[in-house]
Design a protein around this motif. Structure first.
Motif, short mmCIF file in Angstrom:
data_model
loop_
_atom_site.label_atom_id
_atom_site.label_comp_id
_atom_site.label_asym_id
_atom_site.label_seq_id
_atom_site.Cartn_x
_atom_site.Cartn_y
_atom_site.Cartn_z
N SER A 1 0.81 -1.22 0.00
CA SER A 1 0.00 0.00 0.00
C SER A 1 0.84 1.27 0.00
N ILE A 2 2.11 1.20 0.47
CA ILE A 2 2.97 2.38 0.41
C ILE A 2 3.86 2.36 -0.82
N LEU A 3 3.89 1.23 -1.49
CA LEU A 3 4.70 1.10 -2.71
C LEU A 3 3.89 1.42 -3.95
N VAL A 4 2.60 1.11 -3.92
CA VAL A 4 1.72 1.35 -5.07
C VAL A 4 0.61 2.30 -4.63
N SER A 5 0.48 3.44 -5.30
CA SER A 5 -0.58 4.39 -4.96
C SER A 5 -1.93 3.86 -5.42
N PRO A 6 -3.03 4.23 -4.74
CA PRO A 6 -4.35 3.67 -5.04
C PRO A 6 -4.79 3.88 -6.48
N ASP A 7 -4.42 5.01 -7.06
CA ASP A 7 -4.88 5.32 -8.42
C ASP A 7 -3.88 4.91 -9.50
N GLU A 8 -2.74 4.39 -9.08
CA GLU A 8 -1.71 4.03 -10.05
C GLU A 8 -2.07 2.70 -10.73
N GLY A 9 -2.01 2.68 -12.06
CA GLY A 9 -2.35 1.47 -12.80
C GLY A 9 -1.20 0.49 -12.87
N GLN A 10 -1.52 -0.79 -12.73
CA GLN A 10 -0.54 -1.87 -12.84
C GLN A 10 -0.95 -2.80 -13.98
N TRP A 11 0.04 -3.37 -14.67
CA TRP A 11 -0.28 -4.16 -15.87
C TRP A 11 -0.97 -5.48 -15.56
N GLY A 12 -0.73 -6.06 -14.38
CA GLY A 12 -1.32 -7.36 -14.07
C GLY A 12 -1.63 -7.54 -12.60
N LEU A 13 -2.44 -8.53 -12.31
CA LEU A 13 -2.81 -8.87 -10.93
C LEU A 13 -2.35 -10.28 -10.61
N SER A 14 -1.97 -10.50 -9.36
CA SER A 14 -1.59 -11.84 -8.90
C SER A 14 -2.60 -12.32 -7.87
N PHE A 15 -3.03 -13.57 -8.02
CA PHE A 15 -3.99 -14.18 -7.12
C PHE A 15 -3.37 -15.40 -6.47
N TRP A 16 -3.65 -15.58 -5.19
CA TRP A 16 -3.25 -16.81 -4.51
C TRP A 16 -4.53 -17.57 -4.18
N MET A 17 -4.67 -18.72 -4.85
CA MET A 17 -5.93 -19.46 -4.77
C MET A 17 -6.00 -20.33 -3.53
N SER A 18 -7.21 -20.56 -3.08
CA SER A 18 -7.44 -21.55 -2.04
C SER A 18 -7.29 -22.94 -2.65
N GLN A 19 -6.66 -23.84 -1.94
CA GLN A 19 -6.41 -25.19 -2.48
C GLN A 19 -7.68 -26.05 -2.53
N ASP A 20 -8.77 -25.52 -1.99
CA ASP A 20 -10.02 -26.30 -1.95
C ASP A 20 -10.81 -26.19 -3.25
N TYR A 21 -10.33 -25.39 -4.21
CA TYR A 21 -11.10 -25.16 -5.43
C TYR A 21 -10.31 -25.60 -6.66
N ASP A 22 -11.05 -25.90 -7.71
CA ASP A 22 -10.43 -26.33 -8.97
C ASP A 22 -9.74 -25.14 -9.63
N MET A 23 -8.44 -25.28 -9.91
CA MET A 23 -7.63 -24.19 -10.45
C MET A 23 -8.13 -23.72 -11.81
N THR A 24 -8.43 -24.64 -12.70
CA THR A 24 -8.86 -24.27 -14.05
C THR A 24 -10.18 -23.52 -14.02
N GLN A 25 -11.12 -24.00 -13.20
CA GLN A 25 -12.41 -23.35 -13.10
C GLN A 25 -12.27 -21.93 -12.54
N LEU A 26 -11.41 -21.77 -11.54
CA LEU A 26 -11.19 -20.44 -10.97
C LEU A 26 -10.55 -19.49 -11.97
N GLN A 27 -9.61 -19.99 -12.75
CA GLN A 27 -8.98 -19.15 -13.78
C GLN A 27 -10.02 -18.67 -14.78
#
Length: 401
Positions: A212-238
């Motif tokens: 939150s101090i490295l990236v400003s709220p309005d600053e655009g980033q090219w991609g997002l990273s998600f950490w999935m719960s292991q209880d769900y199917d990876m392909t379906q979540l993607q």
């Protein structure tokens, strides 16, 4: 009779120690090369797999393709987008962030170090859970509150302050062109492998701060990273993430790319596996060269021992006995070279692993295949000289000087 042939073969090898060793050398180099190269490839695959596990086996990266390489604000992601996606996934995702980082000089008094500042999103230990030796790790309150905190590695702490326990002390640095003072709330021990350290910048130290101090709220980033719960199917979540991003950003779903760390790991593993197999096959050519050396020396041996062959035949030795004798000699040279080469190959890999601090992988099947292959090569190339010795005419052999 077989034991007598083995004794004769061993006597001949001992009688020409240097020649026998030089003949074995081709097999030694071939076997050690194959085992070392294939084991190195397997070790690299194991290390890479381990590093992907460190990233998180549930890591997924999503971004919007830009054919011209230019990203408009509509194609980029903000903190609000990350929060919206986190809520939309309804517990299927444990963490959403940008995996942002920056390299900056950090100062403590007159001392200065170049450090990679890694931003962590909410649920930071899902992204990175280092071994804390002093103080504590960042938590959600630190990130939501945009606290100017830092968790520093103990080596950098010792370099800057002359001691490892520096909890409560401050560092000065520059983030997004703004001078910042960061309070050290924790010190960790870097337990990453040599490969991971190289991927993170080699000699550069690492520290963790709230994203939150490295990236400003309005600053655009090219991609997002998600950490999935292991209880769900990876392909379906993607697929769910792709569909949601397409709606949220008003983009065609085919423009949204979503890939997981597991998919990337499989791709890298496939490349390393193929490369290891190809290089191992090239190294195996030296086994053929070693086999040619065995055939060459056995032909010389047959010529030198022509009179001996004639005497043995005159005393009742059969063609089969003579052939077995020379085959055993070729096999013994090949087997000895194989054993020495195996020990040498495993030793090279083990020593290399100790130097770089990586656990080596030596598969018994690889060792077995290499040794069996060397024995087959030795017998194969020993067959012609043995056959030539066995077919010698005893009368002509006895006349030989």
């Amino acid at each position: 009779m077989i034991f007598e042939n083995i004794k004769l073969a061993m006597f001949s090898i001992r009688a020409n120690k240097m020649r026998s060793f030089l003949t074995m050398l081709g097999m030694i180099i071939g076997i050690s090369s194959v085992i070392a190269i294939v084991s190195l490839g397997d070790t690299m695959r194991s290390v890479v797999a381990g590093e992907y596990e460190n990233f998180g086996s549930g890591l997924v990266v999503a971004y919007i393709d830009s054919p011209d390489g230019y990203y408009s604000m509509e194609q980029m992601f903000t903190k609000d987008d990350a929060d919206q996606l986190m809520d939309a996934m309804d517990g299927k995702v444990t963490c959403v962030g940008f995996r942002s980082s920056t390299r900056a000089d950090v100062k403590a008094g007159r001392k200065k170090e170049m450090v990679t500042l890694n931003g962590l999103a909410e649920n930071p230990t899902v992204i990175k859970n280092p071994k804390i030796v002093y103080g504590r790790m960042l938590n959600n309150k630190d990130i939501i509150g945009k606290k100017k905190f830092v968790v520093l590695d103990k080596t950098t702490a010792a370099n800057l302050f002359g001691q490892e326990n520096v909890v409560g002390k401050s560092l000065k640095t520059t983030i997004n062109n703004q001078a910042e003072e960061l309070l050290i709330i924790g010190v960790f021990e870097n337990t990453d492998s040599a490969l991971m350290k190289l991927m993170q910048g080699g000699s550069f130290a690492n520290a963790y701060i709230p994203e939150s101090i490295l990236v400003s709220p309005d600053e655009g980033q090219w991609g997002l990273s998600f950490w999935m719960s292991q209880d769900y199917d990876m392909t379906q979540l993607q697929n769910e993430i792709r569909a949601y991003i397409a709606r949220m950003k008003n983009q065609p779903i085919e423009n949204v790319t979503c890939y997981s760390a597991k998919e990337e790991m499989k791709s890298v593993d496939g490349v390393l596996s193929s490369l290891s197999a190809v290089v191992g096959a090239i190294a195996a050519i030296s086994l053929v060269v070693g086999g040619i050396g065995i055939m060459n020396i056995m032909l010389v041996s047959v010529t030198e021992r022509t009179r001996e062959i004639g005497i043995r035949k005159a005393l009742g030795a059969r063609t089969k006995d003579i052939m077995i004798q020379f085959l055993i000699e070729a096999a013994a040279i090949s087997a000895a070279g194989g054993i020495i080469g195996t020990i040498l190959g495993i030793s090279i890999v083990a020593i290399g692993g100790m130097i770089v601090g990586v656990g080596v992988v030596v598969k018994p099947t690889v060792v077995l295949i290499a040794v069996v292959f060397s024995a087959v090569v030795g017998l194969g190339f020993g067959l012609y000289p043995a056959n030539k010795a066995a077919k010698k005419d005893p009368v002509e052999a006895l006349r030989y000087e």
